[in-house]
Design a protein around this motif. Structure first.
Motif, PDB file in Angstrom:
ATOM      1  N   PHE A 171       0.925  -0.884  -0.056  1.00 42.79           N
ATOM      2  CA  PHE A 171       0.027  -0.072   0.266  1.00 42.79           C
ATOM      3  C   PHE A 171       1.042   1.102   0.188  1.00 42.79           C
ATOM      4  N   VAL A 172       1.687   0.871   0.453  1.00 37.81           N
ATOM      5  CA  VAL A 172       2.428   2.475   0.438  1.00 37.81           C
ATOM      6  C   VAL A 172       3.768   2.478  -0.422  1.00 37.81           C
ATOM      7  N   TYR A 173       4.514   1.170  -1.403  1.00 38.04           N
ATOM      8  CA  TYR A 173       5.437   1.094  -2.502  1.00 38.04           C
ATOM      9  C   TYR A 173       5.126   1.752  -3.611  1.00 38.04           C
ATOM     10  N   PRO A 174       3.895   3.170  -4.319  1.00 43.27           N
ATOM     11  CA  PRO A 174       3.564   3.265  -4.779  1.00 43.27           C
ATOM     12  C   PRO A 174       3.965   4.556  -4.654  1.00 43.27           C
ATOM     13  N   VAL A 175       4.173   5.016  -3.837  1.00 42.24           N
ATOM     14  CA  VAL A 175       4.238   6.980  -3.273  1.00 42.24           C
ATOM     15  C   VAL A 175       5.760   7.072  -4.227  1.00 42.24           C
ATOM     16  N   GLY A 176       7.186   5.986  -4.744  1.00 43.81           N
ATOM     17  CA  GLY A 176       8.214   6.643  -5.538  1.00 43.81           C
ATOM     18  C   GLY A 176       8.082   6.644  -6.866  1.00 43.81           C
ATOM     19  N   PHE A 177       6.737   6.339  -6.723  1.00 42.62           N
ATOM     20  CA  PHE A 177       6.251   5.771  -8.633  1.00 42.62           C
ATOM     21  C   PHE A 177       5.905   6.988  -8.765  1.00 42.62           C
ATOM     22  N   ILE A 178       4.753   7.609  -7.904  1.00 44.90           N
ATOM     23  CA  ILE A 178       3.788   9.038  -8.021  1.00 44.90           C
ATOM     24  C   ILE A 178       4.910   9.936  -7.836  1.00 44.90           C
ATOM     25  N   LEU A 179       6.264   9.130  -7.216  1.00 45.95           N
ATOM     26  CA  LEU A 179       7.063  11.006  -7.245  1.00 45.95           C
ATOM     27  C   LEU A 179       7.525  11.238  -8.209  1.00 45.95           C
ATOM     28  N   VAL A 180       8.037  10.388  -9.258  1.00 44.25           N
ATOM     29  CA  VAL A 180       9.329   9.436 -10.271  1.00 44.25           C
ATOM     30  C   VAL A 180       8.410  10.249 -11.628  1.00 44.25           C
ATOM     31  N   ILE A 181       7.112  10.083 -11.658  1.00 47.29           N
ATOM     32  CA  ILE A 181       6.478  10.227 -13.031  1.00 47.29           C
ATOM     33  C   ILE A 181       5.781  10.937 -13.056  1.00 47.29           C
ATOM     34  N   LEU A 182       5.410  11.776 -11.654  1.00 44.74           N
ATOM     35  CA  LEU A 182       5.257  13.115 -11.429  1.00 44.74           C
ATOM     36  C   LEU A 182       5.864  14.219 -11.813  1.00 44.74           C
ATOM     37  N   GLY A 183       6.903  13.726 -11.299  1.00 44.40           N
ATOM     38  CA  GLY A 183       8.323  14.931 -11.501  1.00 44.40           C
ATOM     39  C   GLY A 183       8.900  14.333 -12.869  1.00 44.40           C
ATOM     40  N   GLN A 184       8.064  13.779 -13.343  1.00 41.20           N
ATOM     41  CA  GLN A 184       8.991  13.593 -14.709  1.00 41.20           C
ATOM     42  C   GLN A 184       9.847  13.234 -14.812  1.00 41.20           C
ATOM     43  N   SER A 185      10.591  12.792 -14.575  1.00 34.81           N
ATOM     44  CA  SER A 185      12.027  11.763 -13.804  1.00 34.81           C
ATOM     45  C   SER A 185      11.827  10.591 -15.114  1.00 34.81           C
ATOM     46  N   ILE A 186      13.358  10.193 -15.841  1.00 31.60           N
ATOM     47  CA  ILE A 186      13.309   9.347 -16.150  1.00 31.60           C
ATOM     48  C   ILE A 186      13.482   7.640 -16.049  1.00 31.60           C
ATOM     49  N   LEU A 187      12.953   6.813 -15.970  1.00 28.83           N
ATOM     50  CA  LEU A 187      12.018   5.196 -15.445  1.00 28.83           C
ATOM     51  C   LEU A 187      12.476   4.632 -16.085  1.00 28.83           C
ATOM     52  N   PHE A 188      13.488   3.884 -16.416  1.00 28.75           N
ATOM     53  CA  PHE A 188      13.149   2.411 -17.663  1.00 28.75           C
ATOM     54  C   PHE A 188      12.517   2.057 -17.529  1.00 28.75           C
ATOM     55  N   THR A 189      12.056   1.369 -16.899  1.00 31.63           N
ATOM     56  CA  THR A 189      10.680   0.781 -16.957  1.00 31.63           C
ATOM     57  C   THR A 189       9.463   1.163 -17.572  1.00 31.63           C
ATOM     58  N   GLU A 190       9.547   2.814 -16.956  1.00 27.72           N
ATOM     59  CA  GLU A 190       7.925   3.502 -17.800  1.00 27.72           C
ATOM     60  C   GLU A 190       8.519   4.067 -18.984  1.00 27.72           C
ATOM     61  N   GLN A 191       9.335   3.933 -19.240  1.00 28.73           N
ATOM     62  CA  GLN A 191       9.899   4.685 -21.021  1.00 28.73           C
ATOM     63  C   GLN A 191      10.096   3.917 -21.499  1.00 28.73           C
ATOM     64  N   THR A 192      10.132   2.735 -21.201  1.00 26.95           N
ATOM     65  CA  THR A 192      10.561   1.289 -22.429  1.00 26.95           C
ATOM     66  C   THR A 192       9.481   1.140 -23.501  1.00 26.95           C
ATOM     67  N   SER A 193       8.502   1.341 -23.361  1.00 32.84           N
ATOM     68  CA  SER A 193       7.374   1.042 -24.601  1.00 32.84           C
ATOM     69  C   SER A 193       7.163   2.432 -25.084  1.00 32.84           C
ATOM     70  N   LEU A 194       7.815   4.020 -24.620  1.00 34.45           N
ATOM     71  CA  LEU A 194       7.377   4.998 -24.834  1.00 34.45           C
ATOM     72  C   LEU A 194       8.455   5.094 -25.486  1.00 34.45           C
ATOM     73  N   LEU A 195       9.899   4.362 -25.560  1.00 34.24           N
ATOM     74  CA  LEU A 195      11.223   4.313 -26.086  1.00 34.24           C
ATOM     75  C   LEU A 195      11.286   4.271 -27.382  1.00 34.24           C
ATOM     76  N   THR A 196      10.593   2.275 -27.566  1.00 37.60           N
ATOM     77  CA  THR A 196      10.047   1.259 -28.475  1.00 37.60           C
ATOM     78  C   THR A 196       9.334   1.849 -30.009  1.00 37.60           C
ATOM     79  N   LEU A 197       8.510   2.568 -29.478  1.00 34.64           N
ATOM     80  CA  LEU A 197       7.772   3.250 -30.169  1.00 34.64           C
ATOM     81  C   LEU A 197       8.543   4.049 -31.962  1.00 34.64           C
ATOM     82  N   PRO A 198       9.043   4.847 -31.517  1.00 28.97           N
ATOM     83  CA  PRO A 198       9.524   5.208 -32.729  1.00 28.97           C
ATOM     84  C   PRO A 198      10.382   4.691 -33.087  1.00 28.97           C
ATOM     85  N   VAL A 199      10.778   3.708 -32.795  1.00 29.10           N
ATOM     86  CA  VAL A 199      11.606   2.672 -33.529  1.00 29.10           C
ATOM     87  C   VAL A 199      10.977   2.117 -34.242  1.00 29.10           C
ATOM     88  N   LEU A 200       9.464   1.729 -33.825  1.00 31.07           N
ATOM     89  CA  LEU A 200       8.359   0.957 -34.768  1.00 31.07           C
ATOM     90  C   LEU A 200       7.641   1.603 -36.031  1.00 31.07           C
TER      91      LEU A 200
END
Length: 291
Positions: free
Chosen positions: A99-128
């Motif tokens: 129940f507290v596991y998501p806190v860091g992810f909220i900070l990272v994603i809303l703060g727009q820092s680059i997280l590998f797992t969130e960016q994996t699909s995002l960065l693959t789409l321009p290649v496709l």
């Protein structure tokens, strides 16, 4: 043979031009309506290209920041585990800390820092969509992974010291959480990480769909809480967990750390790239008809 190859290349080029045309059309649709598949895909490609166009030093610093910020999830995991330890069974503790596991992810994603797992699909789409090359994708993945891991190692070192100093938790809690993460076979970790990568790719897709911060927070919380509750292997926060445990526990050596980490990274990458980027993109392409 050469003629067939030329015809195939020409057909593929026409198909790509038609896909791009349909994506451009999607960008001009009414903003008052719910976003369509094409609109989300177009925005994801644009966001991915913007990341590609950033300087390597900017990407490295942003990904390093993400690794640090994800440490706040680890801080809370250890604190909550310690607080309830002895009051409930250990198996229940691993469910409670989700129940507290998501806190860091909220900070990272809303703060727009680059997280590998969130960016994996995002960065693959321009290649496709033939807007970036595979080599540039691998390069940027490498930079992001290095930054995320370095940030995670630094915050892991910090929290391993400050947690006991503040009386939030003792080192045995760090060891238990890290050992629990690493206690599975390689195949199990691979498939678990693949599912986690799939979920993180969906998270990125759904956040693009959402229109306000509140809905983004809810989406991030639900998806990452699912990962935490089910114990799926997320490589970046897992890096913090297992590295910190390696400093304390005789059960985890450097070889075990590398083996688990590399397996989780591969699984996360495959999950995001195949089950989200490739399938979402191909679903759109298959619906585009050549004149």
């Amino acid at each position: 043979m050469g003629r067939n190859s030329e015809e195939k290349t020409k057909k593929e080029k026409e198909q790509q031009e038609k896909v791009d045309e349909e994506l451009d059309k999607s960008g001009n649709e009414n903003d008052d309506n719910a976003k369509t598949h094409g609109e989300i895909l177009r925005q994801q490609i644009i966001d991915g290209c913007e990341t590609f166009d950033r300087s390597p030093s900017s990407i490295l610093l942003s990904s390093f920041t993400a690794g640090l910020e994800l440490g706040f999830s680890f801080l809370l995991l250890c604190s909550v585990f310690s607080f309830f330890q002895g009051s409930v069974e250990e198996e229940t503790l691993y469910k409670t800390i989700s129940f507290v596991y998501p806190v860091g992810f909220i900070l990272v994603i809303l703060g727009q820092s680059i997280l590998f797992t969130e960016q994996t699909s995002l960065l693959t789409l321009p290649v496709l969509s033939n807007k970036r090359s595979v080599s540039s994708l691998l390069k940027i993945w490498g930079i992001v992974i290095i930054g995320n891991l370095a940030g995670g190692i630094l915050i892991g070192l910090t929290l391993t010291w400050i947690g006991p100093q503040l009386g939030l938790f003792q080192t045995d809690v760090i060891a238990k959480i890290g050992e629990h993460y690493a206690s599975y076979g390689i195949l199990t970790i691979l498939v678990s990480a693949l599912l986690a990568g799939w979920l993180m790719g969906l998270l990125s897709w759904l956040v693009t769909y959402s229109r306000e911060t509140t809905s983004e927070i809810i989406i991030i919380y639900i998806i990452t809480a699912v990962m935490g509750f089910t114990g799926l292997h997320h490589s970046i926060i897992g890096n913090i967990e297992i590295f910190s445990a390696m400093l304390i526990s005789p059960e985890i050596d450097f070889l075990s750390y590398l083996k688990v980490l590399i397996t989780a990274l591969i699984g996360n990458a495959l999950g995001g790239a195949i089950f989200v980027a490739l399938l979402k993109y191909r679903a759109f392409v298959f619906n585009v008809k050549l004149p």
